[in-house]
Write an enzyme that holds these catalytic residues in place. Structure first.
Site, PDB file in Angstrom:
ATOM      1  CB  ILE A   9      -1.005   0.035   1.167  1.00 58.21           C
ATOM      2  CG1 ILE A   9      -0.290   0.012   2.521  1.00 58.21           C
ATOM      3  CG2 ILE A   9      -1.995  -1.114   1.056  1.00 58.21           C
ATOM      4  CD1 ILE A   9      -1.226   0.243   3.706  1.00 58.21           C
TER       5      ILE A   9
ATOM      6  CG  LEU B 269      -9.062  -5.189   7.389  1.00 55.61           C
ATOM      7  CD1 LEU B 269      -9.735  -5.723   6.144  1.00 55.61           C
ATOM      8  CD2 LEU B 269      -9.335  -6.129   8.565  1.00 55.61           C
TER       9      LEU B 269
ATOM     10  CB  SER C 289      -1.373  -4.449  13.947  1.00 58.36           C
ATOM     11  OG  SER C 289      -0.931  -5.786  13.867  1.00 58.36           O
TER      12      SER C 289
ATOM     13  CB  THR D  10      -7.008  -0.230  16.906  1.00 53.62           C
ATOM     14  OG1 THR D  10      -6.810  -0.651  18.265  1.00 53.62           O
ATOM     15  CG2 THR D  10      -6.146   1.015  16.692  1.00 53.62           C
ATOM     16  CG  ASP D  11      -9.786  -0.868  21.602  1.00 52.55           C
ATOM     17  OD1 ASP D  11      -8.619  -1.083  21.198  1.00 52.55           O
ATOM     18  OD2 ASP D  11     -10.348  -1.605  22.446  1.00 52.55           O
ATOM     19  CD  GLU D  12      -3.687  -0.881  21.030  1.00 56.54           C
ATOM     20  OE1 GLU D  12      -2.645  -0.237  21.275  1.00 56.54           O
ATOM     21  OE2 GLU D  12      -3.689  -2.077  20.712  1.00 56.54           O
TER      22      GLU D  12
ATOM     23  CE1 TYR E 243      -1.783  -0.555  15.122  1.00 51.80           C
ATOM     24  CE2 TYR E 243      -2.467  -0.714  17.408  1.00 51.80           C
ATOM     25  CZ  TYR E 243      -2.719  -0.921  16.063  1.00 51.80           C
ATOM     26  OH  TYR E 243      -3.909  -1.478  15.665  1.00 51.80           O
ATOM     27  CB  SER E 244      -2.479   3.964  19.533  1.00 46.66           C
ATOM     28  OG  SER E 244      -1.580   4.649  20.377  1.00 46.66           O
TER      29      SER E 244
ATOM     30  CE  LYS F  86      -5.284   1.217  12.212  1.00 47.61           C
ATOM     31  NZ  LYS F  86      -5.508   0.713  10.816  1.00 47.61           N
TER      32      LYS F  86
ATOM     33  CG  ASN G 101      -9.947  -8.788  16.334  1.00 41.30           C
ATOM     34  OD1 ASN G 101     -10.473  -9.192  15.312  1.00 41.30           O
ATOM     35  ND2 ASN G 101     -10.329  -7.660  16.908  1.00 41.30           N
TER      36      ASN G 101
ATOM     37  CG  ASP H 107       3.686  -2.669  32.031  1.00 40.84           C
ATOM     38  OD1 ASP H 107       3.451  -3.242  30.945  1.00 40.84           O
ATOM     39  OD2 ASP H 107       2.812  -2.096  32.703  1.00 40.84           O
ATOM     40  NE  ARG H 108       2.303  -2.492  25.423  1.00 47.54           N
ATOM     41  CZ  ARG H 108       1.497  -3.289  24.729  1.00 47.54           C
ATOM     42  NH1 ARG H 108       1.976  -4.398  24.196  1.00 47.54           N
ATOM     43  NH2 ARG H 108       0.228  -3.000  24.583  1.00 47.54           N
TER      44      ARG H 108
END
Length: 350
Positions: free
Chosen positions: A58, A79, A83, A130-132, A157-158, A161, A187, A287-288
């Site tokens: 793309i 899509l 991600s 995404t909900d993020e 990432y978020s 998006k 998912n 944790d990240r």
């Protein structure tokens, strides 16, 4: 009806491809076949006369123009995306290039095609997000993401998006491109690439390795079975109101620790260890950076307007998922050698 599905060799995209072909739609799967893609994901429909595959990136505008001209789709389900949050922390450039520039290319290719065709009312561009993009929620269960929630992305990432969502809305407002959008919760299910939490836990457990959980495992996610999501996406793409966004959730909130304990209990029953329980392998790791505390989707709009609800509880879905991995080693075994799989990613300092 002919659908052009970008990222159709990926986890969610392949579920859309399989379901769409099963329902009698013509499907063109456009995928660059990067590290997380796998044509084995669409093997069940690969021989169908309704299915076609085109390898294209793309980020390559000329290839997209050619794909639209050749296949002349009625609906685009976009899509294709980078991600994995952990990978975005270590290497954000790929996320900017693919998720932002790639979406811009898709919008421009779709606009050119739609305008040249006389702006047909039947054409739709469905952008899958995404909900993020909404950021992090407090623990209060009465607070959920709605379509009106302000964007507050907190990872590369978020953020990428969120930017792509804004581009899609701008192309709708500025150029009249007929778009619909959807934002989904986490998912899981068959064909999930083995770098995400659920397949990592299943495959590490089978190998007798540690089951890593970030922080104290209290982070909460709303879990959506991938085949339920595919059903919702086809519904939004064909029946959703133009210019409208729809939040798609599983109505299955669980902490990461609860989720892992459920998987361990299923494995204890289906394939017991020689000694001890799988939960004995749980290990808490650092944790990240920027790890969101909680995601939860309010699915009122898609339920009220389109009559959709998830059909699978997280316990049912995890049972199906674990059984699928136990029965499909020939699918996941070759993927363990792909770049970054099995390594701890996302350690970069905030």
């Amino acid at each position: 009806m002919k659908l052009l599905v970008t990222g159709g060799a990926g986890f969610i995209g392949s579920a859309v491809v399989r379901l769409a072909v099963a329902r009698g739609h013509q499907v063109v799967n456009l995928d660059a076949l990067t590290y997380a893609a796998n044509l084995a994901n669409v093997a069940p429909v690969a021989d169908s006369p309704l299915y076609a595959f085109q390898q294209a990136d793309i980020r390559d505008r000329a290839a997209l123009d050619a794909a639209f001209a050749t296949h002349q789709p009625d609906i685009v389900l976009h899509l294709a995306a980078e991600s994995h949050v952990d990978r975005s922390i270590d290497g954000p450039a790929d996320f900017i290039d693919t998720n932002i520039t790639g979406t811009f290319n898709m919008l421009e290719a779709a606009r050119k095609y739609w305008q040249a065709a006389g702006r047909p009312d039947s054409f739709r561009f469905h952008h899958v997000s995404t909900d993020e993009v909404f950021g992090s929620l407090p623990a209060d269960p009465s607070v959920q993401f709605t379509e009106a929630t302000a964007y507050d992305p907190r990872s590369p990432y978020s953020a990428s998006k969120a930017a792509s969502d804004h581009l899609v809305r701008a192309w709708s407002e500025t150029y009249g491109l007929p778009v619909v959008l959807s934002n989904c919760s986490n998912n899981y299910g068959p064909y999930h690439f083995p770098e995400k939490l659920i397949p990592v836990v299943i495959l590490n457990a089978l190998a007798g390795r540690a089951l890593p959980i970030y922080g104290d495992g209290s982070n909460i996610r709303d879990w959506l079975y991938v085949e339920d999501h595919a059903d919702a996406l086809l519904l939004v793409a064909t029946k959703g109101a133009l210019g409208r966004s729809y939040n798609i959730g599983g109505e299955n909130e669980r902490t990461n620790l609860q989720l892992v304990h459920t998987i361990c209990a299923i494995l204890d029953r289906l394939r017991p260890r020689d000694t001890g329980a799988y939960a004995d392998l749980i290990t808490f790791v650092t944790d990240r950076p920027g790890h969101d505390a909680r995601y939860a989707i309010d699915p009122t709009r898609i339920r009220a307007e389109l009559g959709w609800r998830p059909s699978v509880t997280v316990e049912e879905g995890l049972e199906r998922t674990v059984r699928w991995y136990l029965e499909n080693e020939a699918w996941w075994r070759p993927l363990l050698g792909r770049q970054g799989v099995g390594q701890r990613l996302g350690r970069a300092a905030p």
